[in-house]
Design an enzyme around this catalytic site. Structure first.
Site, mmCIF file in Angstrom:
data_model
loop_
_atom_site.group_PDB
_atom_site.id
_atom_site.type_symbol
_atom_site.label_atom_id
_atom_site.label_comp_id
_atom_site.label_asym_id
_atom_site.label_seq_id
_atom_site.Cartn_x
_atom_site.Cartn_y
_atom_site.Cartn_z
ATOM 1 N N SER A 1 -11.440 17.844 10.016
ATOM 2 C CA SER A 1 -12.562 18.708 9.141
ATOM 3 C C SER A 1 -13.678 19.318 10.145
ATOM 4 O O SER A 1 -14.250 18.654 11.037
ATOM 5 C CB SER A 1 -12.938 17.622 8.083
ATOM 6 O OG SER A 1 -14.187 18.385 7.324
ATOM 7 N N ARG B 1 -2.157 -0.878 3.226
ATOM 8 C CA ARG B 1 -1.807 0.065 4.226
ATOM 9 C C ARG B 1 -0.940 1.369 3.781
ATOM 10 O O ARG B 1 -0.401 1.057 2.802
ATOM 11 C CB ARG B 1 -0.942 -1.042 5.370
ATOM 12 C CG ARG B 1 -0.223 -0.002 6.586
ATOM 13 C CD ARG B 1 0.691 -0.897 7.132
ATOM 14 N NE ARG B 1 1.268 0.052 8.380
ATOM 15 C CZ ARG B 1 2.220 -0.192 8.771
ATOM 16 N NH1 ARG B 1 3.203 -1.185 8.418
ATOM 17 N NH2 ARG B 1 2.942 0.466 9.943
ATOM 18 N N CYS C 1 -6.019 3.104 5.440
ATOM 19 C CA CYS C 1 -5.912 1.906 4.551
ATOM 20 C C CYS C 1 -7.379 1.388 4.078
ATOM 21 O O CYS C 1 -8.414 2.114 4.161
ATOM 22 C CB CYS C 1 -5.618 0.669 5.736
ATOM 23 S SG CYS C 1 -6.767 0.414 7.218
#
Length: 626
Positions: free
Chosen positions: A390, A63, A15
């Site tokens: 990642s 959101r 968000c």
């Protein structure tokens, strides 16, 4: 009794947040402006929008409705002694189930399964000290009507962005500068100091480029009250004695990584890993694959590649090998559900992609095709997954970059990466106007910034000069360099509604490895020795033996030709404001370079000019160049 389940599922909180505190006006009359500020965060949360306005406070939230639960909606508020405490929150707290149980034992009742509600109740219980209990990536703002205060808190490493701009009677804030700039009170002025920060690549803590705007610094609480703004640092990188020998350190690194990845894999949405075939992403992917395999599941993995890159790869000083073969070794070895995202030069050079990158970053920063490819990679991944893990920051934590080993960079009285960059990429100011280059005086700016950065780095008692210098280099990368890359990763991913988690940024791992002496971090004379040995049993031999290779860049000369053609179009509009910054003559020379293969260094000036021109078109900044 709590109204919640004992083992709530993770609700992904992708968000964007925005808000406005004004102690001298009733913000209920400013709904349109608050909506406009919130709407700029639609990229971070495209599905739902919510605002809360009461008297002097207005909070906005966008959101991504991963699962359409009413309990996940924000702003989220609770009543305490008849007074409202309301929060807008972005990020993930990975230890929220443990905190939830602590709060239940202290009498708190929950009505949702979200970590958002846990953080809010944590604030009710512990006040601002809740920050010290959180493990994760987060940026949140709490309006505490009991005290007429706004409390803004950012995670320790600066994974989630957070900006604010003081006003005459309060503050504006947002996940990104664009949220603040949507308010008429915000200044769009960029002075020489802002341009210095843009071109210097030193990531001064708190600097936001735009005049009057600031970053909430990592590990910091910013409190706004009628008396003004004050800050408190709740976490910083501290020097401590390292307790373990080599074998113990390797074992502890592995134990930490297993726990971190286990926590960050928890999600009730499709997840994946970003796999480059390097040590960092391969180790992370392999550990994640093993953990999920134990539960009978497979992890998805994605890699970026370029048309013809593996077949026509030419080694250079930065990249000795293409990523493709190593990616596939890991995918086969760990049995991932793998997909290559293969890009061509037309996609990389597409002006619309460049514009989306600039809009996402709010700044004319130039990482060339590496920015475009990252954006396109994330956009493609988002069609399949909502959460990606990642390997970002492992190089900073474990010592993976060339400059950690380069004698010139080690001994330089400046940021080590700048020695490396200038050698391989030249300088961003090569195409700038001569008068502006003199006015910027980047050399002095960088020198002053460097002196400030190293001044507070603590030395361990008895630490040798060499070990202390390597501690300084590590500290600079963990508090300056990594924040550039984390910001880039967040902006490119959130521009397409993808949440990227960074296991190597867990503060427990960062603290532990930071304090390991360099002789342990490079005990075999190679980069990232601790990470390599800690994960050797899950890595293919090819990856275990591979030398560090940076994020890939296209070698296709067609990309450079496309840049030159776009710059030639720009040169045909000499009245463009960009030529107040860029030298028309120097840019024309760069656009006319006739070489069979224009390398990354040669492309830099073209990228700088195109990014600046687009940024000016998109943001209409008031440039003050004197």
């Amino acid at each position: 009794m709590s109204t919640t389940h004992q083992q709530p599922e993770r609700r992904t909180t992708v968000c964007g947040i925005a808000g406005w505190i004004s102690y001298q006006r009733d913000l209920r009359a400013e709904q349109a402006t608050v909506d406009a500020m919130t709407q700029t965060m639609a990229c971070r949360g495209p599905d739902e929008s919510g605002t809360w306005i009461q008297g002097h406070a207005a909070l906005g939230h966008r959101r991504l409705a991963v699962i359409d639960l009413p309990g996940g909606r924000q702003p989220m508020s609770v009543q305490d002694a008849g007074t409202t405490v309301v929060m807008v929150y972005s990020g993930e707290v990975y230890n929220f189930t443990q905190l939830r149980q602590q709060l239940i034992h202290r009498g708190h009742r929950f009505t949702t399964d979200s970590d958002t509600e846990v953080v809010l109740h944590g604030y009710l219980e512990w006040g601002q000290a809740v920050a010290e209990r959180l493990n994760g990536m987060y940026a949140f703002a709490i309006w505490d009507a009991r005290r007429h205060e706004l409390v803004m808190i950012r995670d320790r490493m600066g994974i989630k962005p957070f900006y604010y701009s003081p006003t005459a009677d309060g503050v504006l804030f947002g996940s990104e500068p664009k949220a603040i700039l949507a308010n008429p009170l915000a200044s769009r002025t960029v002075t020489l100091d802002g341009l210095r920060e843009t071109f210097a690549f030193v990531k001064t803590p708190g600097h936001a480029i735009w005049q009057g705007m600031r970053e909430v610094e990592p590990g910091t609480v910013v409190t706004v009250s009628p008396e003004g703004i004050r800050t408190r640092v709740y976490w910083s990188l501290q020097t401590r004695p390292h307790p373990d020998d080599q074998a113990g350190t390797i074992a502890q690194v592995r134990e930490l990584l297993e726990d971190i990845i286990r926590r960050q894999l928890v999600a009730d949405v499709p997840r994946c890993t970003l796999l480059s075939g390097g040590l960092d992403s391969s180790a992370m992917t392999a550990l994640a694959a093993r953990q999920l395999a134990a539960a009978g599941k497979r992890i998805r993995s994605f890699a970026v590649d370029f048309v013809g890159q593996s077949e026509n790869f030419i080694p250079d000083d930065l990249r000795a090998t293409p990523d493709g073969p190593y990616v596939h070794d890991v995918a086969d070895d760990s049995a991932t559900e793998h997909q290559d995202i293969v890009l061509d030069s037309d996609q990389l050079a597409d002006p619309e992609v460049r514009a989306r990158v600039i809009r996402a970053r709010d700044l004319p920063l130039a990482m060339g095709d590496m920015d475009a490819s990252l954006y396109l990679l994330f956009r493609a991944i988002r069609q399949h997954s909502t959460v990606a893990l990642s390997g970002e920051s492992a190089d900073e934590v474990f010592g993976g970059y060339q400059q950690f080993f380069d004698p010139a960079a080690r001994s330089a009285d400046t940021f080590p990466w700048l020695v490396h960059f200038r050698r391989h990429f030249g300088s961003d100011d090569d195409v700038l106007n001569t008068d502006l280059t003199k006015a910027l005086d980047l050399g002095t700016y960088i020198h002053d910034s460097y002196r400030q950065a190293v001044a507070g780095i603590q030395r361990l008692d008895g630490e040798s000069d060499f070990e202390y210098r390597m501690r300084q280099i590590s500290h600079l990368h963990l508090t300056r360099f990594v924040r550039v890359l984390l910001d880039r990763k967040d902006r490119m991913s959130m521009a397409v509604g993808l949440e990227v988690r960074v296991p190597f940024c867990d503060h427990r791992l960062v603290e532990y490895v930071y304090n390991a002496p360099w002789r342990l971090k490079s005990f075999d004379g190679r980069e990232k020795s601790l990470l390599r040995e800690a994960t050797a049993d899950v890595l293919p031999q090819s990856v275990y033996a591979r030398v560090k290779s940076p994020y890939p860049s296209t070698q296709d000369p067609a990309y450079a030709v496309a840049l030159q053609n776009q710059v030639k179009d720009l040169l045909n509009t000499p009245s463009h404001q960009v030529f107040e910054v860029v030298s028309h003559e120097r840019l024309a020379r760069a656009a006319g370079t006739d070489v069979p293969r224009i390398n990354q260094a040669s492309r830099q000036g073209l990228e700088v000019a195109l990014n600046l021109a687009l940024w000016i078109d998109l943001y209409s900044p008031d440039l003050v160049l004197s």
